[in-house]
Design a protein around this motif. Structure first.
Motif, PDB file in Angstrom:
ATOM      1  N   ALA A   1       8.007  -6.919   3.306  1.00 32.13           N
ATOM      2  CA  ALA A   1       7.305  -6.500   4.523  1.00 32.13           C
ATOM      3  C   ALA A   1       8.144  -6.807   5.763  1.00 32.13           C
ATOM      4  CB  ALA A   1       5.947  -7.190   4.614  1.00 32.13           C
TER       5      ALA A   1
ATOM      6  N   VAL B   1      -1.738  -1.922   1.211  1.00 28.60           N
ATOM      7  CA  VAL B   1      -2.371  -0.596   1.252  1.00 28.60           C
ATOM      8  C   VAL B   1      -1.505   0.421   0.518  1.00 28.60           C
ATOM      9  CG1 VAL B   1      -2.999   1.312   2.789  1.00 28.60           C
ATOM     10  CG2 VAL B   1      -3.722  -1.001   3.335  1.00 28.60           C
ATOM     11  N   LEU B   2      -0.203   0.360   0.731  1.00 32.94           N
ATOM     12  CA  LEU B   2       0.715   1.268   0.031  1.00 32.94           C
ATOM     13  C   LEU B   2       0.731   0.986  -1.470  1.00 32.94           C
ATOM     14  CD1 LEU B   2       3.783   1.306   2.431  1.00 32.94           C
ATOM     15  CD2 LEU B   2       2.340   3.252   1.850  1.00 32.94           C
TER      16      LEU B   2
ATOM     17  N   LEU C   1       6.895  -3.903   8.204  1.00 33.90           N
ATOM     18  CA  LEU C   1       5.467  -3.656   7.990  1.00 33.90           C
ATOM     19  C   LEU C   1       4.747  -4.992   7.889  1.00 33.90           C
ATOM     20  CD1 LEU C   1       5.608  -0.971   5.140  1.00 33.90           C
ATOM     21  CD2 LEU C   1       5.083  -0.561   7.536  1.00 33.90           C
ATOM     22  N   THR C   2       3.442  -4.959   8.070  1.00 34.72           N
ATOM     23  CA  THR C   2       2.662  -6.165   7.810  1.00 34.72           C
ATOM     24  C   THR C   2       2.418  -6.251   6.305  1.00 34.72           C
ATOM     25  OG1 THR C   2       0.522  -5.055   7.964  1.00 34.72           O
ATOM     26  CG2 THR C   2       1.469  -5.925  10.026  1.00 34.72           C
TER      27      THR C   2
ATOM     28  N   VAL D   1       2.364   8.524   4.580  1.00 29.98           N
ATOM     29  CA  VAL D   1       3.486   7.620   4.833  1.00 29.98           C
ATOM     30  C   VAL D   1       4.444   8.347   5.771  1.00 29.98           C
ATOM     31  CG1 VAL D   1       5.402   6.336   3.818  1.00 29.98           C
ATOM     32  CG2 VAL D   1       3.283   6.602   2.544  1.00 29.98           C
TER      33      VAL D   1
ATOM     34  N   ALA E   1      -3.205   4.328   0.773  1.00 34.72           N
ATOM     35  CA  ALA E   1      -2.623   5.000   1.941  1.00 34.72           C
ATOM     36  C   ALA E   1      -2.895   6.502   1.862  1.00 34.72           C
ATOM     37  CB  ALA E   1      -1.125   4.737   2.008  1.00 34.72           C
TER      38      ALA E   1
ATOM     39  N   THR F   1       9.125   5.284   7.727  1.00 37.26           N
ATOM     40  CA  THR F   1       8.738   4.154   6.882  1.00 37.26           C
ATOM     41  C   THR F   1       9.314   4.321   5.486  1.00 37.26           C
ATOM     42  OG1 THR F   1       6.692   3.860   8.131  1.00 37.26           O
ATOM     43  CG2 THR F   1       6.781   2.862   5.940  1.00 37.26           C
TER      44      THR F   1
ATOM     45  N   ALA G   1      -0.309  -6.697   4.926  1.00 38.35           N
ATOM     46  CA  ALA G   1      -1.539  -5.931   4.672  1.00 38.35           C
ATOM     47  C   ALA G   1      -1.226  -4.446   4.486  1.00 38.35           C
ATOM     48  CB  ALA G   1      -2.527  -6.122   5.816  1.00 38.35           C
ATOM     49  N   ASN G   2      -0.316  -3.904   5.292  1.00 38.58           N
ATOM     50  CA  ASN G   2       0.045  -2.494   5.143  1.00 38.58           C
ATOM     51  C   ASN G   2       0.834  -2.246   3.857  1.00 38.58           C
ATOM     52  OD1 ASN G   2      -1.271  -1.524   7.375  1.00 38.58           O
ATOM     53  ND2 ASN G   2       0.485  -1.743   8.722  1.00 38.58           N
ATOM     54  N   VAL G   3       1.639  -3.225   3.444  1.00 39.18           N
ATOM     55  CA  VAL G   3       2.330  -3.102   2.156  1.00 39.18           C
ATOM     56  C   VAL G   3       1.292  -3.057   1.031  1.00 39.18           C
ATOM     57  CG1 VAL G   3       3.902  -4.214   0.526  1.00 39.18           C
ATOM     58  CG2 VAL G   3       4.439  -4.208   2.965  1.00 39.18           C
TER      59      VAL G   3
END
Length: 73
Positions: free
Chosen positions: A22, A34-35, A27-28, A43, A40, A47, A30-32
């Motif tokens: 991350a 989500v992916l 990225l945060t 994208v 997600a 990114t 948390a966003n990792v």
């Protein structure tokens, strides 16, 4: 969902933690997550480019289309 994200596989191959990944991608965590968990909806190419640069891979190593058996319209 017919698109499966394989970031976890690539991270495991490199023995890289989510936190390190991350930070290096920008990225945060948390966003990792989500992916990684397939939640997600989209994208950004920027990114995806950063992910590929950090993991030294191609987009096809990260994304896979899996036919879910539903007819297309």
């Amino acid at each position: 969902m017919p698109i499966v994200v394989r970031i976890d596989v690539e991270l495991a191959k490199r023995k890289m933690s989510v936190g390190e990944f991350a930070e290096r991608v920008g990225l945060t965590p948390a966003n990792v997550a989500v992916l990684k968990n397939g939640r997600a909806k989209a994208v950004r190419f920027s990114t995806l480019e950063a992910i590929c640069r950090v993991l030294d891979c191609q987009p096809g190593d990260l994304l896979e289309y899996v036919d879910d058996g539903e007819p297309t319209s």
